[in-house]
Design an enzyme around this catalytic site. Structure first.
Site, mmCIF file in Angstrom:
data_model
loop_
_atom_site.group_PDB
_atom_site.id
_atom_site.type_symbol
_atom_site.label_atom_id
_atom_site.label_comp_id
_atom_site.label_asym_id
_atom_site.label_seq_id
_atom_site.Cartn_x
_atom_site.Cartn_y
_atom_site.Cartn_z
ATOM 1 N N HIS A 65 0.697 -1.056 -0.010
ATOM 2 C CA HIS A 65 -0.024 -0.150 -0.043
ATOM 3 C C HIS A 65 0.762 1.275 0.050
ATOM 4 N N ASP A 82 6.282 21.704 -26.527
ATOM 5 C CA ASP A 82 6.610 20.275 -26.128
ATOM 6 C C ASP A 82 7.576 20.355 -24.953
ATOM 7 N N TRP A 97 7.448 0.108 3.544
ATOM 8 C CA TRP A 97 7.865 0.849 2.421
ATOM 9 C C TRP A 97 9.034 1.273 2.621
ATOM 10 N N SER A 142 12.822 6.384 -14.304
ATOM 11 C CA SER A 142 11.671 6.923 -14.782
ATOM 12 C C SER A 142 11.756 8.321 -14.213
ATOM 13 N N SER A 143 11.790 8.562 -12.744
ATOM 14 C CA SER A 143 11.676 9.695 -12.145
ATOM 15 C C SER A 143 12.956 10.506 -12.760
ATOM 16 N N HIS A 161 13.320 11.798 3.311
ATOM 17 C CA HIS A 161 12.788 12.827 3.681
ATOM 18 C C HIS A 161 12.464 13.878 2.240
ATOM 19 N N GLU A 201 11.923 13.063 -0.433
ATOM 20 C CA GLU A 201 10.814 12.612 -1.073
ATOM 21 C C GLU A 201 9.595 12.736 -0.646
ATOM 22 N N TYR A 219 8.840 16.075 0.616
ATOM 23 C CA TYR A 219 8.563 17.279 -0.150
ATOM 24 C C TYR A 219 8.231 17.184 -1.580
ATOM 25 N N SER A 238 -1.270 27.118 -5.435
ATOM 26 C CA SER A 238 -1.021 28.679 -5.643
ATOM 27 C C SER A 238 -1.524 28.893 -7.102
ATOM 28 N N HIS A 280 15.359 12.886 11.526
ATOM 29 C CA HIS A 280 14.014 13.076 12.309
ATOM 30 C C HIS A 280 12.978 11.537 12.426
ATOM 31 N N HIS A 281 13.396 10.717 11.427
ATOM 32 C CA HIS A 281 12.624 9.486 11.356
ATOM 33 C C HIS A 281 13.277 8.555 12.101
ATOM 34 N N THR A 302 7.125 26.893 5.327
ATOM 35 C CA THR A 302 5.714 26.365 5.180
ATOM 36 C C THR A 302 4.625 27.343 5.957
ATOM 37 N N LYS A 345 4.142 30.064 3.545
ATOM 38 C CA LYS A 345 3.293 29.841 2.174
ATOM 39 C C LYS A 345 1.725 29.842 2.675
ATOM 40 N N ARG A 382 2.368 1.076 14.879
ATOM 41 C CA ARG A 382 1.738 1.070 13.455
ATOM 42 C C ARG A 382 2.341 -0.563 13.016
HETATM 43 C C1 HEA Z 1 0.788 8.285 -0.544
HETATM 44 C C2 HEA Z 1 -0.282 8.306 -0.453
HETATM 45 C C3 HEA Z 1 -1.180 7.451 0.460
HETATM 46 C C4 HEA Z 1 -2.510 7.337 0.435
HETATM 47 C C5 HEA Z 1 -3.246 8.266 -0.686
HETATM 48 C C6 HEA Z 1 -2.980 6.481 1.369
HETATM 49 C C7 HEA Z 1 -4.435 6.385 1.420
HETATM 50 C C8 HEA Z 1 -5.044 5.559 2.650
HETATM 51 N N1 HEA Z 1 -4.199 4.905 3.317
HETATM 52 FE FE1 HEA Z 1 -2.244 4.670 3.665
HETATM 53 N N2 HEA Z 1 -0.209 4.502 3.958
HETATM 54 C C9 HEA Z 1 0.563 5.406 2.897
HETATM 55 C C10 HEA Z 1 0.546 6.345 2.050
HETATM 56 C C11 HEA Z 1 -0.968 6.632 1.631
HETATM 57 N N3 HEA Z 1 -2.049 6.188 2.157
HETATM 58 C C12 HEA Z 1 2.081 5.019 3.682
HETATM 59 C C13 HEA Z 1 3.355 5.470 2.918
HETATM 60 C C14 HEA Z 1 1.980 4.103 4.582
HETATM 61 C C15 HEA Z 1 2.807 3.595 5.248
HETATM 62 C C16 HEA Z 1 3.088 2.099 4.919
HETATM 63 C C17 HEA Z 1 4.066 1.361 5.952
HETATM 64 O O1 HEA Z 1 4.004 1.265 6.896
HETATM 65 O O2 HEA Z 1 5.309 0.685 5.293
HETATM 66 C C18 HEA Z 1 0.398 3.924 4.629
HETATM 67 C C19 HEA Z 1 -0.043 2.973 5.792
HETATM 68 C C20 HEA Z 1 -1.425 3.013 6.095
HETATM 69 C C21 HEA Z 1 -2.090 2.350 7.155
HETATM 70 C C22 HEA Z 1 -1.197 1.894 8.300
HETATM 71 C C23 HEA Z 1 -0.896 0.368 7.961
HETATM 72 C C24 HEA Z 1 -0.219 -0.261 9.015
HETATM 73 O O3 HEA Z 1 0.695 0.564 9.836
HETATM 74 O O4 HEA Z 1 -0.108 -1.498 9.359
HETATM 75 C C25 HEA Z 1 -3.210 2.506 7.029
HETATM 76 C C26 HEA Z 1 -4.284 2.063 8.074
HETATM 77 O O5 HEA Z 1 -5.348 2.564 8.227
HETATM 78 C C27 HEA Z 1 -3.639 3.258 5.800
HETATM 79 C C28 HEA Z 1 -4.920 3.354 5.306
HETATM 80 C C29 HEA Z 1 -5.112 4.182 4.389
HETATM 81 C C30 HEA Z 1 -6.428 4.624 3.881
HETATM 82 C C31 HEA Z 1 -7.605 4.003 4.347
HETATM 83 C C32 HEA Z 1 -6.553 5.283 2.509
HETATM 84 C C33 HEA Z 1 -7.436 5.768 1.848
HETATM 85 O O6 HEA Z 1 -7.525 7.112 1.474
HETATM 86 C C34 HEA Z 1 -7.480 5.107 0.569
HETATM 87 C C35 HEA Z 1 -8.897 5.400 -0.245
HETATM 88 C C36 HEA Z 1 -8.880 4.922 -1.725
HETATM 89 C C37 HEA Z 1 -9.466 3.682 -1.781
HETATM 90 C C38 HEA Z 1 -10.225 2.973 -0.871
HETATM 91 C C39 HEA Z 1 -9.604 3.408 -3.285
HETATM 92 C C40 HEA Z 1 -10.495 3.742 -4.188
HETATM 93 C C41 HEA Z 1 -11.824 3.088 -4.185
HETATM 94 C C42 HEA Z 1 -12.110 1.892 -4.443
HETATM 95 C C43 HEA Z 1 -11.296 1.014 -4.997
HETATM 96 C C44 HEA Z 1 -13.590 1.515 -4.736
HETATM 97 C C45 HEA Z 1 -13.933 0.429 -3.721
HETATM 98 C C46 HEA Z 1 -13.680 0.577 -2.497
HETATM 99 C C47 HEA Z 1 -14.169 -0.018 -1.360
HETATM 100 C C48 HEA Z 1 -15.101 -0.995 -1.369
HETATM 101 C C49 HEA Z 1 -13.747 0.342 0.125
HETATM 102 N N4 HEA Z 1 -2.300 3.546 5.338
HETATM 103 C C1 HEA Z 2 3.602 15.015 1.855
HETATM 104 C C2 HEA Z 2 4.358 14.521 2.845
HETATM 105 C C3 HEA Z 2 4.893 15.048 4.163
HETATM 106 C C4 HEA Z 2 5.012 16.385 4.532
HETATM 107 C C5 HEA Z 2 4.723 17.630 3.938
HETATM 108 C C6 HEA Z 2 5.552 16.490 5.884
HETATM 109 C C7 HEA Z 2 5.822 17.405 6.519
HETATM 110 C C8 HEA Z 2 6.457 17.291 7.838
HETATM 111 N N1 HEA Z 2 6.778 16.217 8.492
HETATM 112 FE FE1 HEA Z 2 6.080 14.527 7.949
HETATM 113 N N2 HEA Z 2 6.153 12.520 7.348
HETATM 114 C C9 HEA Z 2 5.680 11.884 6.218
HETATM 115 C C10 HEA Z 2 5.073 12.880 4.953
HETATM 116 C C11 HEA Z 2 5.188 14.180 5.310
HETATM 117 N N3 HEA Z 2 5.703 15.009 6.307
HETATM 118 C C12 HEA Z 2 5.746 10.781 6.043
HETATM 119 C C13 HEA Z 2 5.125 9.840 4.721
HETATM 120 C C14 HEA Z 2 6.131 10.151 7.273
HETATM 121 C C15 HEA Z 2 6.255 8.712 7.701
HETATM 122 C C16 HEA Z 2 7.514 7.819 7.189
HETATM 123 C C17 HEA Z 2 7.223 6.502 7.415
HETATM 124 O O1 HEA Z 2 7.615 6.355 8.592
HETATM 125 O O2 HEA Z 2 6.591 5.737 6.842
HETATM 126 C C18 HEA Z 2 6.652 11.175 8.044
HETATM 127 C C19 HEA Z 2 7.021 11.066 9.164
HETATM 128 C C20 HEA Z 2 7.487 12.501 10.007
HETATM 129 C C21 HEA Z 2 8.569 12.142 11.085
HETATM 130 C C22 HEA Z 2 8.926 11.039 11.766
HETATM 131 C C23 HEA Z 2 7.763 10.488 12.765
HETATM 132 C C24 HEA Z 2 8.272 8.992 13.382
HETATM 133 O O3 HEA Z 2 8.297 8.107 12.436
HETATM 134 O O4 HEA Z 2 8.684 9.278 14.445
HETATM 135 C C25 HEA Z 2 8.551 13.488 11.491
HETATM 136 C C26 HEA Z 2 9.445 13.915 12.721
HETATM 137 O O5 HEA Z 2 10.106 15.026 12.712
HETATM 138 C C27 HEA Z 2 7.847 14.536 10.595
HETATM 139 C C28 HEA Z 2 7.772 15.974 10.737
HETATM 140 C C29 HEA Z 2 7.326 16.586 9.600
HETATM 141 C C30 HEA Z 2 7.479 18.019 9.611
HETATM 142 C C31 HEA Z 2 8.141 19.126 10.933
HETATM 143 C C32 HEA Z 2 6.708 18.550 8.554
HETATM 144 C C33 HEA Z 2 6.778 20.088 8.168
HETATM 145 O O6 HEA Z 2 7.195 20.161 6.943
HETATM 146 C C34 HEA Z 2 5.346 20.632 8.276
HETATM 147 C C35 HEA Z 2 5.332 22.192 8.306
HETATM 148 C C36 HEA Z 2 3.865 22.772 8.397
HETATM 149 C C37 HEA Z 2 3.392 23.297 9.420
HETATM 150 C C38 HEA Z 2 4.159 23.374 10.717
HETATM 151 C C39 HEA Z 2 1.985 23.801 9.240
HETATM 152 C C40 HEA Z 2 1.771 25.275 8.757
HETATM 153 C C41 HEA Z 2 2.528 26.249 9.307
HETATM 154 C C42 HEA Z 2 1.848 27.375 10.067
HETATM 155 C C43 HEA Z 2 0.592 27.503 9.845
HETATM 156 C C44 HEA Z 2 3.023 28.324 10.802
HETATM 157 C C45 HEA Z 2 3.041 28.392 11.973
HETATM 158 C C46 HEA Z 2 3.356 27.235 12.682
HETATM 159 C C47 HEA Z 2 4.131 26.955 13.672
HETATM 160 C C48 HEA Z 2 5.096 28.087 14.125
HETATM 161 C C49 HEA Z 2 4.335 25.903 14.492
HETATM 162 N N4 HEA Z 2 7.428 13.774 9.574
HETATM 163 CU CU CU Z 3 10.547 13.646 7.108
#
Ligand code: HEA
Ligand code: HEA
Ligand code: CU
Ligand code: CUA
Lengths: 529, 354, 282
Positions: free
Chosen positions: A81, A110, A146, A173-174, A257, A259, A261, A272, A306-307, A332, A335, A454
């Protein structure tokens, strides 16, 4: 960014006489619009596959006990997933947007390398085949998360090798896609389109592409090391040979990380474009938006650990990575404030794109705040690897990246198809999505705080009710996405004719073209005033 | 239309959240039971409140704008698009707020890291899928695995659900808990045998990854007598969800008694394992996989599966069994067995496969 | 050309990419099978490699024809330059991952494994580099810097000079200088590869230094191996360019194909210098 384009449109629709038609048109195409469409359709397919797997996860977690899957299969669901959503759904969707929009927005005919562009796309289906087919080999799909942490990933069966090769190919590809985008932006702007006149979507993609070129090769390196550890006896991640399992995490997150962003900056770009269009008011603080985006990109290289706060790094390391991570809240925030200032004293209407943009602002920011909570090392010690993190990243990824993708799709569908989408379907899609999104993911904060780890297939009794709510929400959210497909299909097949510019406040170059945009646009560059 | 949907939303949300309202702790971190856990708890509360405040201000503004500055309300768009002063303000103010958050966080980090001068040192080792504990100065060693019966976990019948609900500490109970005295500084040295695990007890504010081949440490001092539960917090394979951690905090006298008992048991165990033969080890450890063929493990007596493996020679089989080989864990997970005993087991397996 | 813009070149639809996709699919699945004891996987892998070569011939042939057909103007040329530059940047980052691993193990993880804390697990390990790790049973000899590697350094540096001489020849329209310079570069590249092969042979046969030799072996072979692979690719590209030069391609003003390869060659050169210092010497 007013533009007067001098070429006549009849010429734009050139005859396709010697061009392949039918399937071969799509297989051999060098047209950025065709390729953009392919990317978007691919992404939609993968989104549904990934969503189906998510639903498998939520079904198992609906109540305690092992209901449907064996634990090892549950881990495969979680891993696949994550991989499919990140590499198959979100990233290709943004590249699809880039393909369609960047040439039109900068007045280019293009992409710079149109043939390579075709390859960038056509590498994705083989990668997807490899990835998905891993479910069917002995031992099943990758099940190490993942993040494929070694040495768990070195224990897996052949499915892991398929996953690794799939990632290699998607990485290639990317990288090719990004080189194409950077070159297009730097080299193919219409005369007069200076860098600081580019639409913000183009800016965010320029920076995203730079990030991609910088970090995808690092991911390739990391997974190559896993591969050689698995099969060729290297000891990168084996202490007995002088390696270190934690080293994998450093290399992975150096990619990982930036990634995240990569998955949000183009979303910032879309938002925007959308907000000024529907506020009928120029984007507030254009220059500071550009600087903020660049700062986020630069900072993203120095926060990866931080991860890894719980891996036991020295206090100095924890402090450095905590401070650096917290800093990202500043650009952020800039923005977010700029978007709100754009709305301020505008003349807003709330068509579907704007609804999703507002939803994005609101809910993405909540995800940002929980990110900040994660960034505080002592708190992260408690919530790392719990559902709090799952909640955090779905707030930023689903309500951030995905909502922006929805917003952009509705925004540009009229330009792509020549028809208006159904506002009723769009609005229903938005409201159902945002409601069910919160029902699904908001309770996960509580679960995480209260201590639910999790990546577990079964949980202790006290987590039952919130998990039930989340699962019900997920069903609703998933079904709501069928409306999205319905809206797209309906719009592609017909409907009210779209004018060249259906949005009063939109002023970028693509809106000067007729709808649907001609197959070849800006063959003669427009003049930018 | 919009307001109708909002009403539905609220109508759906409130009953949905009701079951949880019973106890506030379900919305928050677990009740802290150590100094560090307290500090973390307070830090979280502080940052949560600051974020809420910012959220209300920022999105209050946005909501106001959405209501007032809409075309439908007849608002005409202004055309300003820059203002250096406000941009500087909203860059600097968040920065200052962040510094305010970072200061207390820094203090806690430094305190967390101070593992010096412990009263008791325990080594915790993560295995797939159980924890091994060694009380380094008392010579006490034991394993601690999940005590919830597997049948209960996999029971899909309606009674199963009921039985689970009635089962106290479902999935959070172990056969041999860690026992520590109250109010003493306990240093935990953490490592792993196969893959990364994480030793986590929320009530003490302690979570530390267990990294194979490396040692890490952490510490806690329990405030109160009681039983505290946690779980492995790093994906470590299929049974990751089934390797809980239970720490029993007792009075010093009870602890001393317990240690004395354990010393005897450990000694008895050591004597027994030295005398186990290949068959006995097989039946205790290897049968889990080699009995059924899990993950492609060659089954006992399956000649076709063993033929190509036997060809590699006995030495190769020994090393693979001792060091692990693909899905085959080192020593088949029987880490407490001596190399000689494992080799005897390999001989047993290969004899049956000839 | 219908979709030919005044300033840019937009190619016609092309069937080459899809060949490449099939090639990679078959290479990846073949390799995965082979690595998991399905011997026929290697044929699938080989088939994929053949298709890939076929694709590259076709694709680059088309590019060369378009280029010689005068379809690439200055603007297009600039695009190629940007593209090649960013591609090399991505390669730099790929090597950075492996140099990072070397740094991490040498400076961090190996000393950690030897420190007092880790006496608990590895009582006899001292944490000295080079090492095969605390669990290693066998002894090995690290590769000395001042033998073959030093010669190879000289070879690559010289080859950098010879491509530059070839480039000057091209700029002066001196075809002979161009061709001789390129031929020398190819020759030097091949000599480098030959020496590297003998070095690997020595490592395995005499030094007991293998890919499996812990941290040292893994970084040594992966870094020099990937570098060697890049030298191979670079040499192949040089051969192609040499062939095109002999066929009379390129002009003093218009020769991006040549320059792109030269950049790549210099990049490979710089990586080697880093390797020589960080892997062999220090
Ligand atoms: C990048 C984008 C992304 C998106 C869009 C989503 C979308 C969703 N994610 Fe996920 N998720 C991740 C990225 C994302 N996730 C990542 C990176 C992890 C970590 C993996 C890891 O731990 O390694 C994670 C892990 C994760 C977990 C934790 C699993 C675990 O720790 O064991 C869960 C649990 O609830 C979850 C739920 C969902 C759900 C309910 C949606 C929903 O938003 C999905 C909605 C979409 C659909 C359901 C499909 C469309 C509809 C149909 C196919 C029609 C038919 C549908 C039904 C009959 C239900 N996700
Ligand atoms: C689109 C993807 C996305 C984005 C944008 C972010 C944004 C941020 N993430 Fe997140 N992050 C993930 C995707 C993302 N993350 C994923 C996928 C994981 C889990 C990976 C995995 O383990 O599977 C993760 C996990 C993750 C962790 C590790 C958690 C853990 O495993 O223990 C941390 C820890 O620092 C973190 C921090 C942040 C911070 C500080 C930001 C900041 O960029 C956020 C900044 C934004 C704001 C703060 C809000 C707006 C700001 C204001 C309104 C201004 C005023 C605010 C203040 C002064 C507070 N992220
Ligand atoms: Cu990060
Ligand atoms: Cu052990 Cu998870």
């Amino acid at each position: 960014m007013e533009a007067a384009h001098t070429h006549d449109h009849a010429h734009g629709h050139d005859d396709h006489a010697h061009h392949p038609t039918g399937l071969m048109r799509w297989v051999t195409t060098t047209n950025h619009k065709d390729i953009g469409t392919l990317y978007l359709l691919f992404s939609l397919t993968m989104f549904f596959i990934g969503g189906l797997l998510a639903f498998g996860i939520r079904a198992e977690l609906f109540q305690p006990g092992l209901q449907y899957w064996e634990p090892e299969f549950f881990n495969q669901l979680t891993t696949m997933h994550g991989l499919i959503m990140v590499f198959g759904a979100i990233m290709p969707a943004f590249v699809g947007f880039a393909n369609w929009q960047i040439p039109m927005m900068i007045g280019a005919p293009d992409m710079a390398f149109a043939r390579m562009n075709n390859w960038s796309f056509w590498l994705l289906p083989p990668a997807a085949i490899l990835l998905v087919s891993s479910f069917f080999v002995p031992g099943g799909a990758p099940a190490a998360g993942w993040t494929i942490y070694a040495p768990l990933s070195t224990q897996m069966g052949p499915g892991m090798d398929l996953g690794i090769f799939a990632l290699h190919i998607m990485g290639a590809s990317s990288i090719m896609g990004s080189i194409n985008i950077v070159t297009t932006i730097l080299n193919m702007r219409a005369p007069g389109m200076t860098l600081m006149k580019m639409p913000l979507f183009v800016w965010t993609w320029l920076i995203t592409a730079y990030l991609l070129i910088a970090v995808m090769p690092v991911l390739a390196g990391a997974i190559t090391m896993v591969l050689t550890d698995r099969h060729f006896g290297t000891n990168f991640f084996n202490a007995a040979g002088g390696g270190d399992p934690v080293m994998f995490q450093h290399i992975f997150w150096f990619f990982g990380h930036p990634e995240v962003y990569i998955m949000i900056l183009p979303a910032f770009g879309i938002v925007s474009q959308v907000i000024p269009a529907f506020a009928r008011k120029p984007l507030f603080g254009y220059a500071s938006m550009v600087y903020a985006t660049s700062s986020i990109a630069i900072l993203s290289f120095i926060v990866w650990a931080h991860h890894m706060f719980t891996t036991g790094m020295p206090a100095a390391g924890q402090l450095f990575f905590m401070f650096a991570t917290m800093l990202i809240a500043v650009p952020t925030g800039v923005k977010v404030f700029n978007w709100i200032a754009t709305m301020w004293k505008g003349s807003m209407t709330f068509e579907t794109p704007m609804l999703f943009a507002c939803g994005f602002l609101f809910v993405f920011s909540m995800g940002g705040f929980t990110g900040l909570v994660c960034a505080i090392t002592p708190i992260d010690i408690q919530i790392q690897d719990t559902y709090y993190v799952v909640a955090h990243f779905h707030y930023v990824l689903v309500a951030g990246s995905l909502f922006a993708i929805f917003s952009g799709t509705y925004f540009w569908l009229p330009k792509w198809t020549g028809h208006m989408y159904s506002e009723t379907l769009g609005k229903a899609h938005f409201w159902l999505s945002i409601v069910f999104f919160n029902i699904t993911f908001f309770p996960m904060h509580f679960l995480g705080l209260a201590g639910m780890p999790r990546r577990i297939p079964d949980y202790a009794m006290q987590f039952t009710d919130f998990n039930m709510i989340a699962s019900i929400g997920a069903l609703g959210f998933g079904l709501a996405q069928l409306l999205f497909v319905a809206a797209i299909v309906k719009c592609a097949r017909g409907g009210e004719k779209a004018p060249a510019n259906p949005w009063e406040g939109a002023d970028t170059l693509e809106w000067t073209l007729p709808s649907p945009a001609p197959y070849h646009s800006f063959v003669t560059p427009p003049v930018i005033k | 239309m919009i307001s109708k949907w909002v009403q539905y939303f609220l109508a759906a949300l409130i009953p949905a959240l009701l079951p949880g309202i019973a106890g506030a702790e379900r919305y928050n971190l677990q009740a802290p039971q150590s100094l560090i856990a307290h500090e973390i708890y307070d830090l979280h509360t502080l940052i949560f409140l600051i974020c809420c405040a910012i959220f209300v201000v920022v999105f209050g503004t946005m909501t106001y704008s959405i209501i007032k500055h809409r075309k439908a309300a007849g608002h005409k768009a202004a055309q300003f698009h820059e203002n250096t002063t406000v941009e500087i303000i909203w860059t600097v103010v968040p920065f200052i707020i962040l510094i305010g958050m970072a200061i207390p966080a820094t203090k806690t980090i430094l305190a967390m890291k101070d593992t010096s001068n412990p009263d008791i040192t325990i080594k915790a080792t993560g295995y797939q899928w159980k924890w091994g504990y060694d009380y380094l100065h008392d010579g006490v060693s034991f394993y601690s695995s999940l005590a919830t019966p597997r049948d209960l976990v996999t029971d899909k019948s309606p009674e199963g659900a009921k039985k689970r609900a009635e089962h106290a500490n479902y999935l959070l109970e172990v056969d041999n808990p860690v026992v520590v005295p109250v109010g003493k500084k306990i240093r935990v040295i953490i490592t792993a045998n196969d893959v990364i695990h994480a030793w986590w007890v929320p009530a003490f504010g302690v979570k530390q990854d267990a990294i194979p081949g490396f040692v890490r440490d952490t510490w806690f001092r329990a405030d109160k007598v009681g039983i505290y539960r946690g779980q492995c917090a790093e994906l470590c394979g299929k049974e990751h969800g089934f390797m809980p951690i239970v720490v029993e905090v007792v009075e010093q006298e009870k602890y001393d008694q317990w240690i004395a008992e354990q010393k005897k048991k450990t000694a008895a165990n050591a004597a027994a394992s030295g005398t186990m033969d290949g068959k006995a080890v097989y039946e205790k450890y290897c049968v889990a996989c080699h009995g059924t063929g899990v993950a492609g493990a060659p089954k006992l007596g399956d000649k076709a599966a063993w033929a190509p493996r036997l060809k590699q020679g006995q030495e190769v089989l020994y090393t693979h069994a001792l060091k692990g080989f693909k899905a085959m864990p080192p020593k088949g997970g029987a880490a407490d067995m001596s190399d000689a005993v494992i080799k005897a087991t390999v001989d047993y397996l290969s004899a049956a496969g000839k | 050309m219908l979709n030919q813009s005044a300033r840019y070149f937009v190619p016609d639809p092309s069937h080459w990419p899809i060949f490449g996709s099939f090639a990679l699919l078959s290479m990846a699945s073949g390799a995965a099978l082979w690595m998991n004891e399905a011997a026929w996987g290697k044929f699938l892998l080989l088939a994929g490699v053949c298709v890939l070569f076929f694709m590259m011939f076709g694709w680059f042939g088309t590019v060369a024809r378009e280029s010689e057909g005068g379809q690439y103007n200055q603007q297009v040329d600039a695009g190629f330059r940007w593209g090649m530059g960013w591609f090399i940047f991505s390669e730099v980052m790929f090597f950075a991952a492996f140099f990072g691993a070397l740094f991490y193990m040498r400076v961090l993880s190996v000393p950690w494994l030897g420190d007092v804390e880790h006496k608990l697990l590895w009582p006899d390990f001292t944490g000295q580099w080079p090492t095969a790790g605390p669990g290693a049973a066998e002894k090995f000899t690290p590769m000395a810097a001042w033998g073959v590697p030093a010669i190879n350094t000289l070879i690559l540096l010289t080859s950098g000079v010879t491509v530059t001489i070839a480039h000057w020849g091209l700029l002066k329209n001196n075809r002979k200088q161009l061709i001789v310079g390129l031929a020398l570069t190819v020759l030097l590249g091949m000599t480098f590869l030959y020496l590297q092969a003998t070095e690997y042979h020595e490592a395995y046969a005499d030094l007991n230094l293998k890919l499996t030799t812990g941290a040292y072996g893994a970084t040594f072979f992966m870094l020099t191996g990937f570098h060697g692979f890049h030298v191979t690719v670079g040499t192949l590209m040089l051969i192609v360019i040499l062939g095109r030069s002999i066929a009379g391609h390129f002009t003093a003003e218009h020769h991006f194909g040549f320059e792109g390869v030269a950049w790549y060659w210099h990049f490979v050169d710089v990586v080697w210098l880093l390797l020589f210092i960080l892997v062999y010497w220090l």
